[in-house]
Enzyme design. Sequence first.
Site, PDB file in Angstrom:
ATOM      1  N   GLY A   1     -33.613  25.480 -15.909  1.00 45.58           N
ATOM      2  CA  GLY A   1     -33.978  24.490 -14.973  1.00 45.58           C
ATOM      3  C   GLY A   1     -33.363  23.221 -15.451  1.00 45.58           C
ATOM      4  O   GLY A   1     -34.289  22.296 -14.806  1.00 45.58           O
TER       5      GLY A   1
ATOM      6  N   GLY B   1     -32.657  20.229 -12.947  1.00 42.84           N
ATOM      7  CA  GLY B   1     -33.648  19.811 -11.623  1.00 42.84           C
ATOM      8  C   GLY B   1     -34.490  18.363 -11.807  1.00 42.84           C
ATOM      9  O   GLY B   1     -34.017  17.772 -12.851  1.00 42.84           O
TER      10      GLY B   1
ATOM     11  N   ILE C   1     -28.139  27.014 -14.207  1.00 41.82           N
ATOM     12  CA  ILE C   1     -27.635  28.261 -13.324  1.00 41.82           C
ATOM     13  C   ILE C   1     -26.253  27.758 -12.786  1.00 41.82           C
ATOM     14  O   ILE C   1     -25.927  26.816 -12.485  1.00 41.82           O
ATOM     15  CB  ILE C   1     -28.655  28.756 -12.225  1.00 41.82           C
ATOM     16  CG1 ILE C   1     -29.010  27.707 -11.173  1.00 41.82           C
ATOM     17  CG2 ILE C   1     -29.751  29.628 -12.767  1.00 41.82           C
ATOM     18  CD1 ILE C   1     -29.768  28.088 -10.095  1.00 41.82           C
TER      19      ILE C   1
ATOM     20  N   TYR D   1     -46.036  28.824  -2.660  1.00 38.75           N
ATOM     21  CA  TYR D   1     -45.899  28.137  -3.768  1.00 38.75           C
ATOM     22  C   TYR D   1     -47.281  28.236  -4.618  1.00 38.75           C
ATOM     23  O   TYR D   1     -47.218  28.370  -5.986  1.00 38.75           O
ATOM     24  CB  TYR D   1     -45.553  26.807  -3.421  1.00 38.75           C
ATOM     25  CG  TYR D   1     -45.445  25.641  -4.581  1.00 38.75           C
ATOM     26  CD1 TYR D   1     -44.336  25.665  -5.562  1.00 38.75           C
ATOM     27  CD2 TYR D   1     -46.544  24.815  -4.782  1.00 38.75           C
ATOM     28  CE1 TYR D   1     -44.299  24.895  -6.423  1.00 38.75           C
ATOM     29  CE2 TYR D   1     -46.321  23.903  -5.713  1.00 38.75           C
ATOM     30  CZ  TYR D   1     -45.142  23.759  -6.529  1.00 38.75           C
ATOM     31  OH  TYR D   1     -44.908  22.845  -7.595  1.00 38.75           O
TER      32      TYR D   1
ATOM     33  N   LYS E   1     -48.197  29.802  -8.420  1.00 37.53           N
ATOM     34  CA  LYS E   1     -48.460  29.036  -9.662  1.00 37.53           C
ATOM     35  C   LYS E   1     -49.769  29.826 -10.213  1.00 37.53           C
ATOM     36  O   LYS E   1     -50.082  29.751 -11.320  1.00 37.53           O
ATOM     37  CB  LYS E   1     -48.897  27.485  -8.884  1.00 37.53           C
ATOM     38  CG  LYS E   1     -47.523  26.936  -8.504  1.00 37.53           C
ATOM     39  CD  LYS E   1     -46.795  26.779 -10.076  1.00 37.53           C
ATOM     40  CE  LYS E   1     -45.486  25.866  -9.893  1.00 37.53           C
ATOM     41  NZ  LYS E   1     -44.482  25.868 -10.919  1.00 37.53           N
TER      42      LYS E   1
HETATM   43  N1  SER Z   1     -44.556  18.108  -6.105  1.00 32.19           N
HETATM   44  C1  SER Z   1     -45.015  19.549  -5.620  1.00 32.19           C
HETATM   45  C2  SER Z   1     -44.552  19.872  -4.170  1.00 32.19           C
HETATM   46  O1  SER Z   1     -44.819  19.026  -3.355  1.00 32.19           O
HETATM   47  C3  SER Z   1     -46.332  19.988  -5.934  1.00 32.19           C
HETATM   48  O2  SER Z   1     -46.560  20.466  -7.107  1.00 32.19           O
HETATM   49  O3  SER Z   1     -44.239  21.189  -3.802  1.00 32.19           O
END
Ligand code: SER
Length: 315
Positions: free
Chosen positions: A4, A7, A31, A139, A143
Amino acid sequence: MIIGSTGQIGSELTMELRKRYGNDSVIAGYITGAEPQGELKESGPAALVDVTDRNSIEAAVTQHSIDTIYNMAALLSVVAESKPQLAWKIGIDGLWNILEVARQHGCAVFTPSSIGSFGPDTPHANTPQDTVQHPQTIYGVSKVTTELLSNYYYHRYGVDTRAVRFPGIISNVTAPGGGTTDYAVDIYYAAVRGEKFVCPIKEGTYMDMMYMPDALDAAIRLMEADPARLVHRNAFNVAAMSFAPEQIYAAIRKQLPAFEMEYNVDPLKQEIADSWPDCMDDTCARQEWDWKPKYNLETMTADMLEKLKARLPEG
Ligand code: SER
Protein backbone atom coordinates in the site's frame (compact mmCIF):
# COMPACT_ATOMS: atom_id res chain seq x y z
CA MET A 1 8.60 -3.62 1.96
CA ILE A 2 5.59 -1.39 2.22
CA ILE A 3 2.30 -2.84 1.04
CA GLY A 4 0.00 0.00 0.00
CA SER A 5 2.94 2.31 -0.71
CA THR A 6 0.88 4.79 -2.71
CA GLY A 7 -1.73 5.42 0.00
CA GLN A 8 -1.95 8.27 2.50
CA ILE A 9 0.52 6.84 5.03
CA GLY A 10 2.36 4.40 2.73
CA SER A 11 3.57 7.09 0.34
CA GLU A 12 5.32 9.08 3.07
CA LEU A 13 6.41 6.01 5.03
CA THR A 14 8.19 4.64 1.95
CA MET A 15 10.14 7.87 1.47
CA GLU A 16 11.01 8.11 5.18
CA LEU A 17 12.25 4.50 5.27
CA ARG A 18 14.31 5.13 2.13
CA LYS A 19 15.86 8.16 3.80
CA ARG A 20 16.79 6.11 6.86
CA TYR A 21 17.77 2.74 5.35
CA GLY A 22 18.79 3.61 1.77
CA ASN A 23 16.66 3.76 -1.36
CA ASP A 24 17.39 0.27 -2.62
CA SER A 25 16.60 -1.35 0.74
CA VAL A 26 12.93 -0.31 0.64
CA ILE A 27 10.45 -1.88 -1.81
CA ALA A 28 7.28 0.03 -2.69
CA GLY A 29 4.46 -2.52 -2.97
CA TYR A 30 1.53 -1.34 -5.09
CA ILE A 31 -1.57 -2.64 -6.83
CA THR A 32 -2.66 -2.15 -10.43
CA GLY A 33 -4.32 1.23 -10.79
CA ALA A 34 -2.31 2.73 -7.92
CA GLU A 35 1.22 2.62 -9.29
CA PRO A 36 3.97 4.78 -7.70
CA GLN A 37 4.48 8.13 -9.43
CA GLY A 38 7.09 10.89 -9.32
CA GLU A 39 9.62 10.78 -6.49
CA LEU A 40 8.17 7.57 -5.08
CA LYS A 41 8.69 5.85 -8.42
CA GLU A 42 12.08 7.35 -9.22
CA SER A 43 13.68 6.85 -5.80
CA GLY A 44 13.71 3.06 -5.51
CA PRO A 45 12.43 -0.40 -6.39
CA ALA A 46 8.76 -1.32 -6.57
CA ALA A 47 6.79 -4.58 -6.74
CA LEU A 48 3.23 -5.48 -7.65
CA VAL A 49 1.85 -6.79 -4.34
CA ASP A 50 -1.84 -7.42 -3.82
CA VAL A 51 -2.73 -8.52 -0.28
CA THR A 52 -5.57 -10.64 -1.64
CA ASP A 53 -3.06 -12.65 -3.71
CA ARG A 54 -0.66 -14.57 -1.47
CA ASN A 55 1.59 -15.54 -4.39
CA SER A 56 2.26 -11.90 -5.20
CA ILE A 57 3.37 -11.27 -1.60
CA GLU A 58 5.56 -14.36 -1.53
CA ALA A 59 7.17 -13.56 -4.89
CA ALA A 60 8.15 -10.05 -3.77
CA VAL A 61 9.42 -11.25 -0.36
CA THR A 62 11.57 -13.93 -2.00
CA GLN A 63 12.85 -11.80 -4.85
CA HIS A 64 13.87 -8.87 -2.65
CA SER A 65 14.85 -10.83 0.52
CA ILE A 66 12.36 -8.87 2.62
CA ASP A 67 12.81 -8.94 6.40
CA THR A 68 10.08 -6.46 7.42
CA ILE A 69 6.62 -5.83 5.97
CA TYR A 70 4.67 -2.64 6.66
CA ASN A 71 1.10 -3.61 5.81
CA MET A 72 -0.65 -0.33 5.01
CA ALA A 73 -3.42 -1.77 2.78
CA ALA A 74 -6.88 -0.87 4.12
CA LEU A 75 -10.23 0.75 3.43
CA LEU A 76 -10.93 3.62 5.86
CA SER A 77 -13.98 3.72 8.09
CA VAL A 78 -16.61 5.49 5.98
CA VAL A 79 -15.83 3.82 2.67
CA ALA A 80 -15.65 0.44 4.42
CA GLU A 81 -19.28 0.85 5.51
CA SER A 82 -20.31 0.87 1.86
CA LYS A 83 -18.11 -2.15 0.99
CA PRO A 84 -17.97 -4.29 4.15
CA GLN A 85 -17.00 -7.52 2.41
CA LEU A 86 -14.16 -5.87 0.54
CA ALA A 87 -13.00 -4.25 3.79
CA TRP A 88 -12.81 -7.71 5.37
CA LYS A 89 -11.13 -9.23 2.32
CA ILE A 90 -8.36 -6.61 2.36
CA GLY A 91 -8.09 -6.21 6.13
CA ILE A 92 -8.35 -9.82 7.31
CA ASP A 93 -7.92 -12.24 4.41
CA GLY A 94 -5.10 -9.94 3.26
CA LEU A 95 -3.47 -9.94 6.69
CA TRP A 96 -3.75 -13.72 6.86
CA ASN A 97 -1.87 -13.95 3.55
CA ILE A 98 0.84 -11.62 4.81
CA LEU A 99 1.22 -13.44 8.13
CA GLU A 100 1.53 -16.81 6.41
CA VAL A 101 4.28 -15.49 4.12
CA ALA A 102 5.92 -13.83 7.15
CA ARG A 103 5.81 -17.10 9.08
CA GLN A 104 7.46 -19.02 6.25
CA HIS A 105 10.09 -16.40 5.42
CA GLY A 106 10.87 -14.96 8.87
CA CYS A 107 9.54 -11.42 8.29
CA ALA A 108 8.49 -8.94 10.96
CA VAL A 109 5.06 -7.39 10.28
CA PHE A 110 3.59 -3.98 11.15
CA THR A 111 -0.18 -3.72 10.59
CA PRO A 112 -1.73 -0.54 11.98
CA SER A 113 -4.80 -0.64 14.14
CA SER A 114 -6.81 2.48 14.89
CA ILE A 115 -8.91 4.55 17.26
CA GLY A 116 -11.63 2.82 15.23
CA SER A 117 -10.94 -0.42 17.10
CA PHE A 118 -12.89 1.03 20.03
CA GLY A 119 -16.67 1.35 20.29
CA PRO A 120 -19.41 3.20 22.14
CA ASP A 121 -18.96 1.30 25.41
CA THR A 122 -15.21 1.98 25.64
CA PRO A 123 -14.24 4.70 28.15
CA HIS A 124 -13.96 7.81 25.96
CA ALA A 125 -11.62 9.88 28.13
CA ASN A 126 -8.06 8.62 28.60
CA THR A 127 -9.01 5.39 26.87
CA PRO A 128 -6.79 2.73 28.48
CA GLN A 129 -4.38 0.49 26.57
CA ASP A 130 -6.27 -2.61 27.65
CA THR A 131 -10.02 -2.07 27.67
CA VAL A 132 -13.33 -3.03 26.06
CA GLN A 133 -13.21 -3.17 22.25
CA HIS A 134 -16.71 -3.52 20.79
CA PRO A 135 -16.61 -1.41 17.63
CA GLN A 136 -19.79 -1.14 15.56
CA THR A 137 -18.15 -0.38 12.20
CA ILE A 138 -16.72 -3.04 9.88
CA TYR A 139 -13.51 -0.99 9.93
CA GLY A 140 -13.33 -1.39 13.70
CA VAL A 141 -14.32 -5.06 13.59
CA SER A 142 -11.51 -5.71 11.13
CA LYS A 143 -9.02 -3.70 13.21
CA VAL A 144 -9.80 -5.66 16.41
CA THR A 145 -9.45 -8.88 14.42
CA THR A 146 -6.16 -7.57 13.02
CA GLU A 147 -4.87 -7.06 16.55
CA LEU A 148 -5.97 -10.53 17.68
CA LEU A 149 -4.67 -12.34 14.60
CA SER A 150 -1.34 -10.52 14.79
CA ASN A 151 -0.99 -11.47 18.47
CA TYR A 152 -1.96 -15.04 17.61
CA TYR A 153 0.83 -15.32 15.05
CA TYR A 154 3.30 -13.94 17.58
CA HIS A 155 2.31 -16.35 20.36
CA ARG A 156 1.70 -19.40 18.18
CA TYR A 157 4.50 -19.07 15.60
CA GLY A 158 6.85 -16.41 16.94
CA VAL A 159 6.18 -14.01 14.05
CA ASP A 160 7.45 -10.57 15.12
CA THR A 161 4.17 -8.67 14.78
CA ARG A 162 3.88 -5.13 16.18
CA ALA A 163 1.30 -2.37 15.77
CA VAL A 164 -0.03 0.95 16.96
CA ARG A 165 -3.59 2.24 17.15
CA PHE A 166 -3.30 5.29 14.95
CA PRO A 167 -5.42 8.37 15.57
CA GLY A 168 -6.68 10.36 12.55
CA ILE A 169 -3.55 11.12 10.53
CA ILE A 170 -3.13 14.63 9.13
CA SER A 171 -0.85 15.10 6.14
CA ASN A 172 -0.24 17.29 3.11
CA VAL A 173 1.16 14.88 0.52
CA THR A 174 -1.33 12.12 -0.30
CA ALA A 175 -5.00 12.65 0.59
CA PRO A 176 -6.75 10.12 2.85
CA GLY A 177 -9.73 8.40 1.27
CA GLY A 178 -13.03 7.87 3.02
CA GLY A 179 -12.18 8.21 6.70
CA THR A 180 -14.10 9.81 9.56
CA THR A 181 -11.15 12.00 10.52
CA ASP A 182 -10.55 13.28 6.95
CA TYR A 183 -12.21 16.59 7.82
CA ALA A 184 -9.10 17.57 9.78
CA VAL A 185 -7.09 17.27 6.55
CA ASP A 186 -9.69 18.79 4.20
CA ILE A 187 -10.04 21.88 6.40
CA TYR A 188 -6.43 22.93 5.68
CA TYR A 189 -6.88 22.58 1.91
CA ALA A 190 -10.05 24.73 2.06
CA ALA A 191 -8.29 27.35 4.19
CA VAL A 192 -5.34 27.68 1.81
CA ARG A 193 -7.58 27.71 -1.26
CA GLY A 194 -9.56 30.55 0.32
CA GLU A 195 -12.76 28.49 0.39
CA LYS A 196 -15.37 28.28 3.14
CA PHE A 197 -15.10 24.88 4.87
CA VAL A 198 -18.23 22.79 5.39
CA CYS A 199 -17.54 20.61 8.42
CA PRO A 200 -19.23 17.18 8.48
CA ILE A 201 -18.51 16.65 12.20
CA LYS A 202 -20.46 18.39 14.97
CA GLU A 203 -19.00 21.05 17.23
CA GLY A 204 -17.71 19.55 20.46
CA THR A 205 -16.77 16.17 18.93
CA TYR A 206 -13.29 15.30 20.15
CA MET A 207 -11.08 12.78 18.36
CA ASP A 208 -7.40 11.90 18.65
CA MET A 209 -5.30 13.20 15.75
CA MET A 210 -1.62 13.06 14.79
CA TYR A 211 0.61 14.83 12.29
CA MET A 212 2.24 12.57 9.70
CA PRO A 213 5.88 13.01 10.84
CA ASP A 214 4.90 11.68 14.27
CA ALA A 215 2.92 8.82 12.72
CA LEU A 216 5.94 7.75 10.66
CA ASP A 217 8.16 8.01 13.71
CA ALA A 218 5.72 5.86 15.72
CA ALA A 219 5.70 3.07 13.14
CA ILE A 220 9.46 3.01 12.60
CA ARG A 221 10.39 3.49 16.26
CA LEU A 222 8.14 0.59 17.28
CA MET A 223 9.60 -1.70 14.62
CA GLU A 224 13.11 -0.79 15.79
CA ALA A 225 12.27 -1.19 19.49
CA ASP A 226 14.03 -3.70 21.71
CA PRO A 227 11.63 -6.68 21.83
CA ALA A 228 12.70 -7.47 25.39
CA ARG A 229 10.96 -4.27 26.53
CA LEU A 230 7.64 -4.96 24.78
CA VAL A 231 4.93 -6.11 27.15
CA HIS A 232 2.26 -5.31 24.55
CA ARG A 233 2.48 -5.84 20.82
CA ASN A 234 -0.80 -5.50 18.92
CA ALA A 235 -1.59 -2.73 19.28
CA PHE A 236 -0.28 0.29 21.24
CA ASN A 237 -2.36 3.40 21.88
CA VAL A 238 -0.40 6.37 20.52
CA ALA A 239 -1.67 9.89 21.08
CA ALA A 240 -0.42 13.32 20.08
CA MET A 241 -3.35 15.75 20.22
CA SER A 242 -7.11 15.69 20.62
CA PHE A 243 -9.41 18.42 19.38
CA ALA A 244 -12.94 19.23 18.26
CA PRO A 245 -13.73 20.98 14.93
CA GLU A 246 -14.06 24.43 16.49
CA GLN A 247 -10.54 24.15 17.87
CA ILE A 248 -8.79 23.29 14.61
CA TYR A 249 -10.85 26.06 12.99
CA ALA A 250 -9.66 28.53 15.63
CA ALA A 251 -6.03 27.41 15.19
CA ILE A 252 -6.24 28.07 11.43
CA ARG A 253 -8.06 31.40 11.94
CA LYS A 254 -5.17 32.64 14.05
CA GLN A 255 -3.09 32.54 10.89
CA LEU A 256 -5.81 33.11 8.28
CA PRO A 257 -8.35 35.43 9.97
CA ALA A 258 -10.70 35.54 6.98
CA PHE A 259 -11.20 31.77 6.93
CA GLU A 260 -14.82 30.68 7.42
CA MET A 261 -16.41 27.40 8.47
CA GLU A 262 -19.99 26.17 8.72
CA TYR A 263 -21.43 22.84 9.82
CA ASN A 264 -23.34 20.33 7.72
CA VAL A 265 -23.20 17.20 9.83
CA ASP A 266 -22.91 13.86 8.02
CA PRO A 267 -24.94 11.39 10.13
CA LEU A 268 -22.75 8.34 9.38
CA LYS A 269 -19.49 10.15 10.09
CA GLN A 270 -20.96 11.65 13.25
CA GLU A 271 -22.17 8.30 14.53
CA ILE A 272 -18.74 6.81 13.93
CA ALA A 273 -16.95 9.76 15.53
CA ASP A 274 -19.22 9.58 18.59
CA SER A 275 -18.31 5.93 19.09
CA TRP A 276 -14.55 6.58 19.12
CA PRO A 277 -12.37 7.79 22.03
CA ASP A 278 -12.05 11.49 22.82
CA CYS A 279 -8.44 10.93 23.79
CA MET A 280 -6.38 7.80 24.35
CA ASP A 281 -3.96 7.06 27.17
CA ASP A 282 -0.63 6.14 25.55
CA THR A 283 1.40 5.50 28.71
CA CYS A 284 2.36 1.96 27.61
CA ALA A 285 3.86 3.17 24.31
CA ARG A 286 5.83 5.82 26.19
CA GLN A 287 7.10 3.26 28.71
CA GLU A 288 7.81 0.31 26.43
CA TRP A 289 9.41 2.00 23.40
CA ASP A 290 9.86 5.68 24.28
CA TRP A 291 7.01 7.03 22.15
CA LYS A 292 6.94 10.84 22.23
CA PRO A 293 5.18 13.01 19.63
CA LYS A 294 6.71 16.28 18.43
CA TYR A 295 3.70 18.13 17.05
CA ASN A 296 0.67 19.69 18.73
CA LEU A 297 -2.26 21.48 17.07
CA GLU A 298 -0.44 24.83 16.84
CA THR A 299 2.86 23.56 15.45
CA MET A 300 1.09 21.18 13.06
CA THR A 301 -1.14 23.99 11.80
CA ALA A 302 1.82 26.25 11.13
CA ASP A 303 3.59 23.51 9.17
CA MET A 304 0.48 22.38 7.24
CA LEU A 305 -0.34 25.92 6.14
CA GLU A 306 3.23 26.66 5.14
CA LYS A 307 3.56 23.48 3.06
CA LEU A 308 0.15 23.83 1.40
CA LYS A 309 0.63 27.54 0.64
CA ALA A 310 3.84 26.65 -1.19
CA ARG A 311 2.01 24.05 -3.28
CA LEU A 312 -1.58 25.19 -3.84
CA PRO A 313 -2.80 28.22 -5.73
CA GLU A 314 -4.21 30.65 -3.13
CA GLY A 315 -7.85 31.66 -3.57
N1 SER B 1 -8.51 7.90 9.94
C1 SER B 1 -9.27 6.70 10.14
C2 SER B 1 -10.66 6.87 9.67
O1 SER B 1 -11.20 7.92 9.80
C3 SER B 1 -9.28 6.32 11.60
O2 SER B 1 -8.31 5.40 11.86
O3 SER B 1 -11.23 5.96 9.18
